[in-house]
Scaffold this active site. Structure first.
Site, PDB file in Angstrom:
ATOM      1  N   HIS A 145       0.700  -1.407   0.306  1.00 54.00           N
ATOM      2  CA  HIS A 145       0.125  -0.474   0.143  1.00 54.00           C
ATOM      3  C   HIS A 145       0.392   1.580  -0.537  1.00 54.00           C
ATOM      4  O   HIS A 145       0.415   2.291  -0.243  1.00 54.00           O
ATOM      5  CB  HIS A 145      -0.803   0.065   1.367  1.00 54.00           C
ATOM      6  CG  HIS A 145      -1.047   0.665   2.276  1.00 54.00           C
ATOM      7  ND1 HIS A 145      -0.447  -0.607   3.889  1.00 54.00           N
ATOM      8  CD2 HIS A 145      -0.404   1.471   2.705  1.00 54.00           C
ATOM      9  CE1 HIS A 145      -0.103  -0.333   4.693  1.00 54.00           C
ATOM     10  NE2 HIS A 145      -0.259   1.240   4.660  1.00 54.00           N
ATOM     11  N   ASN A 185      -9.717  -4.421   6.730  1.00 55.45           N
ATOM     12  CA  ASN A 185      -8.579  -3.536   6.943  1.00 55.45           C
ATOM     13  C   ASN A 185      -8.748  -3.579   8.643  1.00 55.45           C
ATOM     14  O   ASN A 185      -9.805  -3.136   9.326  1.00 55.45           O
ATOM     15  CB  ASN A 185      -8.663  -1.902   6.374  1.00 55.45           C
ATOM     16  CG  ASN A 185      -7.560  -1.419   6.667  1.00 55.45           C
ATOM     17  OD1 ASN A 185      -6.444  -1.295   7.384  1.00 55.45           O
ATOM     18  ND2 ASN A 185      -8.295  -0.223   6.219  1.00 55.45           N
ATOM     19  N   ASP A 222       0.667  -8.142   2.660  1.00 56.14           N
ATOM     20  CA  ASP A 222       1.333  -6.515   1.647  1.00 56.14           C
ATOM     21  C   ASP A 222       2.620  -6.084   2.165  1.00 56.14           C
ATOM     22  O   ASP A 222       2.915  -5.664   2.887  1.00 56.14           O
ATOM     23  CB  ASP A 222       0.829  -5.833   2.688  1.00 56.14           C
ATOM     24  CG  ASP A 222       0.303  -4.117   2.787  1.00 56.14           C
ATOM     25  OD1 ASP A 222       0.952  -3.761   2.467  1.00 56.14           O
ATOM     26  OD2 ASP A 222      -0.369  -3.276   3.667  1.00 56.14           O
ATOM     27  N   ASN A 281       4.226   3.923  10.602  1.00 55.75           N
ATOM     28  CA  ASN A 281       4.544   2.763  10.915  1.00 55.75           C
ATOM     29  C   ASN A 281       4.418   1.507   9.757  1.00 55.75           C
ATOM     30  O   ASN A 281       5.224   0.505   9.571  1.00 55.75           O
ATOM     31  CB  ASN A 281       4.584   1.402  11.998  1.00 55.75           C
ATOM     32  CG  ASN A 281       5.469   2.294  13.011  1.00 55.75           C
ATOM     33  OD1 ASN A 281       4.938   2.988  14.290  1.00 55.75           O
ATOM     34  ND2 ASN A 281       6.918   2.797  12.682  1.00 55.75           N
ATOM     35  N   SER A 282       3.824   1.456   8.716  1.00 57.27           N
ATOM     36  CA  SER A 282       3.672   0.741   7.807  1.00 57.27           C
ATOM     37  C   SER A 282       4.403   0.715   6.695  1.00 57.27           C
ATOM     38  O   SER A 282       5.489   1.585   6.621  1.00 57.27           O
ATOM     39  CB  SER A 282       2.413   1.937   6.846  1.00 57.27           C
ATOM     40  OG  SER A 282       1.051   1.540   7.427  1.00 57.27           O
ATOM     41  N   PHE A 334       2.576  -3.711   9.292  1.00 57.34           N
ATOM     42  CA  PHE A 334       1.807  -3.204   8.175  1.00 57.34           C
ATOM     43  C   PHE A 334       0.135  -2.740   8.647  1.00 57.34           C
ATOM     44  O   PHE A 334      -0.422  -1.765   8.319  1.00 57.34           O
ATOM     45  CB  PHE A 334       1.372  -3.890   6.969  1.00 57.34           C
ATOM     46  CG  PHE A 334      -0.022  -4.841   6.219  1.00 57.34           C
ATOM     47  CD1 PHE A 334       1.062  -5.950   7.164  1.00 57.34           C
ATOM     48  CD2 PHE A 334      -0.981  -4.760   6.677  1.00 57.34           C
ATOM     49  CE1 PHE A 334       0.287  -6.871   7.661  1.00 57.34           C
ATOM     50  CE2 PHE A 334      -1.110  -6.494   6.618  1.00 57.34           C
ATOM     51  CZ  PHE A 334      -1.366  -7.512   6.867  1.00 57.34           C
ATOM     52  N   ASP A 335       0.044  -2.867   9.769  1.00 54.09           N
ATOM     53  CA  ASP A 335      -1.307  -2.854  10.531  1.00 54.09           C
ATOM     54  C   ASP A 335      -0.972  -2.931  11.991  1.00 54.09           C
ATOM     55  O   ASP A 335       0.090  -3.245  12.501  1.00 54.09           O
ATOM     56  CB  ASP A 335      -2.790  -3.291   9.364  1.00 54.09           C
ATOM     57  CG  ASP A 335      -4.079  -2.355   9.427  1.00 54.09           C
ATOM     58  OD1 ASP A 335      -3.795  -1.565  10.199  1.00 54.09           O
ATOM     59  OD2 ASP A 335      -4.625  -3.457   9.455  1.00 54.09           O
TER      60      ASP A 335
HETATM   61  N1  ASP Z   1      -2.185   0.418   8.568  1.00 53.11           N
HETATM   62  C1  ASP Z   1      -2.224   1.523   9.344  1.00 53.11           C
HETATM   63  C2  ASP Z   1      -1.338   2.948   7.743  1.00 53.11           C
HETATM   64  O1  ASP Z   1      -2.315   2.820   6.810  1.00 53.11           O
HETATM   65  C3  ASP Z   1      -0.727   1.578   9.923  1.00 53.11           C
HETATM   66  C4  ASP Z   1      -1.233   1.645  11.310  1.00 53.11           C
HETATM   67  O2  ASP Z   1      -1.753   2.846  10.857  1.00 53.11           O
HETATM   68  O3  ASP Z   1      -1.066   0.984  12.046  1.00 53.11           O
HETATM   69  O4  ASP Z   1      -0.310   3.540   8.100  1.00 53.11           O
END
Ligand code: ASP
Length: 731
Positions: free
Chosen positions: A82, A209, A218, A656-657, A673-674
């Site tokens: 992403h 998500n 990802d 941190n992505s 990634f999340d």
């Molecule tokens: N998925 C998040 C982002 O879009 C990463 C996170 O917020 O932990 O940056």
């Protein structure tokens, strides 16, 4: 950094193991025995060399709002799919849709250059607190204070950027307790090496998500290039792969539950140092309004995108961002409520106040402590006053995120107004050093324009503005559209704005970006006329915001110093897009009463969830290998399967992505990634019960490259094939 960043008792252990986005300098202030006990096997000095102001942590690089990590000495960088989305989209067309099919460069010459894809590699961090604070003149009011600090920051940046190919930033820590000058090398030639197909990189889509269990690949791989002499240079055929001094070799053995990991990267923004009432405002106003405004925009984009294929492609990227923000806002609200975060902050403020009261009674430092209490009271009073301007400022702030044409008209208008001033007096976002970036953005936007959606988005903005109270009017809207919403009148005016504008014509728009205000006015372009007025109104709003920030910079440090002194332990500052590291463990969690999540998912789990329909639709070539259980060397011994994603209790946030997740030896075990749903609100406070970040397991990356893609050359370069140059370092 020459001085300590915070008022810490030196060499101490933090309160909670996973909590804290530590600055590189703070890593050296943490107790080495504690770090060793957590699982760090290299010396903290290897992570950060205080003499040079750099170290292994600088293997984590800034890739424009995301993080990436060098994984070879030959410039290979791993980040999230992403995060590389724009670069992949740039090379995608309906005939050759790389977003859908994925991409692998079989040789270096096939790697795909990215327009405006920049990478910043940190070179040093210097504490500049004394210089910044000394720049504020005696008796300065809040507006002057803000301007003086901003001016000093610009001067330090300008001095720092005298070095070629350098990008600098003065970051504010803890609301103004400290300031740090970050000096980075900027690499200008980044090329796409590998992207998985969308069915892997976005597996689970919006449904998954911010969720666990997760099965998303990802990740993407790019490579940074330099001129043959190693200096940074824009794209040229003669360029060579960047020789990365610090990088993270891949840990082919992966991780297991209980293992120590660190996540390194550039967390964007968190709110833990806010006062409870400031948090309450985000809870009661900001997130609900975000849900409302973004929700409406999502509906419009989805409806219009559904009507034709080209529209669907055009709205995809903006829609993805809005969905992410919309769901995030929901997670913040759920988490703030569930974690009683505001109440806890109130409680801890009361404790600090009681502690101060005791301290003040015993003379020493009485005045300092008393001023901390007063500072808090003033901040609270000021915050209450902003309630009156909230709706108006929120809506004005949303202009840039919604319809593209008015947003771009505002950009070129503000650029023209700022260009009339000497560079050092311009707003930071419009200084000369930003022009190349603005141009890239204005160019890239072309892909995102879909006229029917545009018109509806602008109409929605106008309707909201016209509904504002008498003392919150947006004068530009009143002037161009009238004070009350009459649907057919507004629709006719919106049509006229779009019919008469050249803002959506790329070449004209780029020309506008070089023109003066008078030239823009002379165009008699109705969208520009709207943009010019709106830009003036935004400038006035920004002046008011600056004044408020000047006040916060005066008050917040006193209160924060008291909070930090009361803590008596190292406290990591709120995220501010600078390099941080968090120390963590691989572990699952209990999302609710009676349920426990394990920390790893597998290929079989992914296939079990594969309906064959978007967003659970892995491509045939991936499904075949997974179903045949062709695991290669990448199965986990215990799971007897290839791990896809894993959880750890690292303290992460947006930005941190793409962060490297590494083991105690500094080898890459995954890519962050999340976060999980229950942990979205950790922006306001770390809760060890549910603080979990989601990572792609390095073995899934390797399985894809090896078993699915047969990317032999790349694997050899990554040191996971025999005779590869870095193999020795891995084992
Ligand atoms: N998925 C998040 C982002 O879009 C990463 C996170 O917020 O932990 O940056």
């Amino acid at each position: 950094m020459k001085k300590t960043l915070l008022l810490l008792s030196l060499v101490a252990a933090p309160a909670l193991a996973g909590e804290g986005k530590w600055t590189p300098q703070q890593v050296l202030e943490l107790d080495p025995a504690w770090l060793r006990a957590q699982g760090l096997q290299v010396s903290p000095k290897k992570l950060w060399d205080p003499q040079r102001g750099t170290g292994l942590l600088a293997g984590a690089v800034n890739v424009g709002g995301c993080t990436g990590a060098f994984i070879s000495s030959t410039g290979l960088i791993i980040t999230n799919h992403h995060c590389a989305y724009g670069l992949i989209q740039e090379h995608s067309s309906p005939e050759r849709d790389l977003l859908t099919t994925g991409f692998l460069a079989s040789e270096r010459k096939d790697e795909l250059p990215g327009k405006g894809a920049r990478v910043q590699v940190p070179r040093s961090f210097t504490d500049v607190t004394a210089q910044v604070l000394a720049a504020v003149p005696e008796g300065a009011d809040d507006a002057a204070r803000y301007k003086a600090i901003e001016r000093k920051q610009k001067e330090l940046v300008a001095e720092c950027e005298k070095r070629p190919a350098t990008r600098c930033q003065v970051a504010t820590f803890d609301g103004g307790v400290n300031y740090t000058l970050v000096d980075s090398v900027e690499l200008l030639d980044t090329r796409l090496v590998y992207a998985p197909p969308r069915g892997v990189g976005e597996y689970g889509g919006e449904e998954d998500n911010w969720m666990w269990p997760r099965h998303t690949g990802d990740f993407a791989i790019v490579r940074a290039y330099t001129a043959p002499d190693g200096s940074s240079a824009p794209y040229s055929e003669k360029n060579i792969p960047h020789k990365a001094e610090f990088f993270f070799p891949l840990a082919t053995e992966g991780v297991k539950p209980g293992d120590f990991v660190m996540v390194l990267g550039y967390p964007g923004r968190t709110y833990r140092a806010l006062l409870a009432e400031e948090m309450a405002e985000r809870q009661s106003r900001v997130y609900p309004r975000m849900r409302d405004v973004y929700g409406e925009a999502i509906r419009i984009l989805e409806e219009e995108g559904e009507k034709d294929a080209a529209g669907k492609i055009a709205v995809a990227s903006v829609l993805k961002g809005l969905h992410n923000g919309y769901k995030n806002a929901g997670g913040q609200l759920a988490g703030l409520k569930r974690g009683h975060i505001v109440e806890k902050q109130r409680q801890s403020e009361a404790e600090v106040a009681a502690w101060i009261a005791k301290k003040s009674a015993s003379a020493q430092g009485a005045a300092t402590w008393a001023s901390a209490v007063k500072a808090r009271e003033e901040l609270l009073a000021a915050q209450q006053a902003t309630a009156k301007v909230f709706e108006r400022e929120f809506l004005l702030g949303a202009v840039q995120r919604l319809a593209r044409a008015p947003a771009m008209a505002v950009t070129v208008s503000r650029l023209a107004a700022e260009r009339a001033k000497p560079d050092m007096e311009r707003r930071p976002d419009y200084m000369e050093r930003e022009h190349a970036r603005i141009k890239d953005r204005l160019e890239r936007e072309q892909k995102n324009v879909h006229l029917p959606a545009e018109k509806r988005l602008l109409t929605a903005f106008v309707r909201r503005a016209q509904a504002l109270g008498a003392d919150e009017r947006i004068a530009t809207v009143d002037k161009h559209f009238g004070k009350a919403f009459v649907e057919k009148d507004v629709a006719a005016k919106v049509d006229a704005l779009y019919a008469g504008t050249q803002v959506l014509t790329l070449a004209e728009r780029l020309k506008m970006a070089t023109e003066t205000t008078a030239q823009l006015q002379a165009r008699k372009d109705p969208m520009l006329a709207f943009g010019l007025d709106l830009a003036r109104e935004l400038e006035a709003m920004d002046e008011a915001v600056d004044r408020r920030q000047g006040m916060a910079l005066r008050l917040r440090p006193s209160w924060r110093k008291a909070v930090l002194a009361h803590a008596g332990k190292p406290v990591a500052p709120d995220a501010n897009s600078t390099l941080r590291v968090t120390f963590a463990k691989v572990q699952g969690y209990a999302p609710r009463d009676g349920a426990v999540y394990t920390p790893q998912t597998t290929l079989s789990g992914m296939m079990a969830k594969n309906t064959g329909e978007d967003p659970f639709d892995v491509p045939e070539r991936v499904a075949k290998v997974a179903e045949a259980k062709r695991h290669g060397a990448w199965a986990d011994r215990k799971l007897k399967d290839v791990p896809v994603n894993f959880l750890s209790d690292a303290d992460t946030t947006g930005g941190n992505s793409g962060s490297p997740t590494v083991n105690g030896k500094g080898q890459l075990v995954g890519v962050n990634f999340d976060r999980v749903w229950e942990n979205v609100a950790n922006d306001f406070g770390y809760n060890p019960e549910v603080a979990r970040n989601v990572n792609v397991d390095v073995r899934y990356v390797l399985w894809m490259l090896d078993q699915v893609e047969n990317a032999d050359v790349l694997l050899k370069e990554l040191g996971v094939r025999k005779n590869s140059p870095v193999a020795a370092e891995i084992r």
